[in-house]
Write an enzyme that holds these catalytic residues in place. Structure first.
Site, PDB file in Angstrom:
ATOM      1  CG  ASP A   1      -2.220   2.211   6.609  1.00 34.29           C
ATOM      2  OD1 ASP A   1      -2.469   1.936   5.422  1.00 34.29           O
ATOM      3  OD2 ASP A   1      -2.714   3.189   7.193  1.00 34.29           O
TER       4      ASP A   1
ATOM      5  CG  ASP B   1      -1.750   1.172   1.422  1.00 33.93           C
ATOM      6  OD1 ASP B   1      -2.353   1.620   0.427  1.00 33.93           O
ATOM      7  OD2 ASP B   1      -1.815   1.698   2.549  1.00 33.93           O
TER       8      ASP B   1
ATOM      9  CG  ASP C   1      -1.832   7.564   0.778  1.00 31.95           C
ATOM     10  OD1 ASP C   1      -1.211   8.628   0.763  1.00 31.95           O
ATOM     11  OD2 ASP C   1      -2.465   7.132  -0.214  1.00 31.95           O
TER      12      ASP C   1
END
Length: 237
Positions: A184, A13, A15
């Protein structure tokens, strides 16, 4: 404890995983809200809205998470303003998390045949621009965004596409079981789960609380933990 075998593909990922972009995203959302005469939102609130793509971020900021309050034309106007503003300001305060480049270099050194890619719900153009700006692009054979396909994470389509492309590059089949998704939030964990891949959840990112209710296979408290989880000796790499 770490993964028992060397993965053939690692997908990250963006961000909250490779970069902390929260301030620029929050500033861009509040600029859009101000332009449309809406009150600003606190940064922690906006940060909690990040992860499901630009459209959903805007809807949540408007208090419209399910899309049943505002008409689509209005949402599109706000979204367009947000994206135009963010395109200019996406690098004002965004930075690469400490340890990310070191860890990517260590993975590349230890496992030169393991392919790496980015799969984010951020629109693809700013994703690629940011990775290029920070020198991250050299690690990845592909960078797909939330508008690269007809669906976004946690739909597995993007991850399965990357597995197929990686298999073509490698000249042999790479299976989901040989693939790791690093992210995250629960969105990334579910993406991995839906594709049959393994997952590493980053507690240092933007949505660590979501990893409690949707636990990944492993937790990383810092980017350098990826190496420990993968079983890569930092000194030898």
């Amino acid at each position: 404890m770490h993964f028992p075998t060397q993965p053939r593909l690692i997908v990250f990922d963006l961000d909250g995983t490779l970069i902390d972009s929260s301030v620029d995203l929050c500033n861009s959302i509040n600029a859009a809200l101000a332009h449309f005469n809406k009150p600003p939102l606190p940064e922690p609130v906006i940060a909690g809205y990040i992860g499901d793509g630009a459209s959903m971020l805007v809807r949540r900021a408007l208090g419209d998470p399910e899309g049943d309050v505002h008409d689509e034309e209005y949402v599109t106007e706000v979204l367009t303003y947000f994206l135009d503003y963010y395109r200019i300001h996406k690098l004002d305060f965004t930075y690469v998390y400490p340890g990310v480049i070191l860890s990517l270099e260590a993975i590349r050194a230890a496992w030169p045949d393991t392919l790496m890619a980015v799969l984010t719900n951020k629109p693809v153009n700013p994703s690629r621009d940011i990775c290029a700006h920070f020198g991250l692009s050299r690690f990845f054979f592909q960078n797909y965004g939330g508008n690269s396909f007809h669906t976004k994470k946690p739909d597995p389509h993007g991850l399965l596409t990357l597995i197929a492309e990686a298999s073509a590059i490698a000249g042999q089949t790479i299976t989901p079981a040989q693939t790791i998704m690093v992210g995250d939030s629960h969105v990334d964990v579910l993406t991995a789960r839906n594709a049959g891949a393994q997952s590493i959840g980053c507690t240092f990112g933007l949505a660590p609380q979501s990893l409690i209710t949707t636990p990944p296979d492993h937790l990383a408290n810092a980017p350098t933990d990826w190496l420990t989880i993968l079983g890569i000796n930092q000194r030898s790499s």
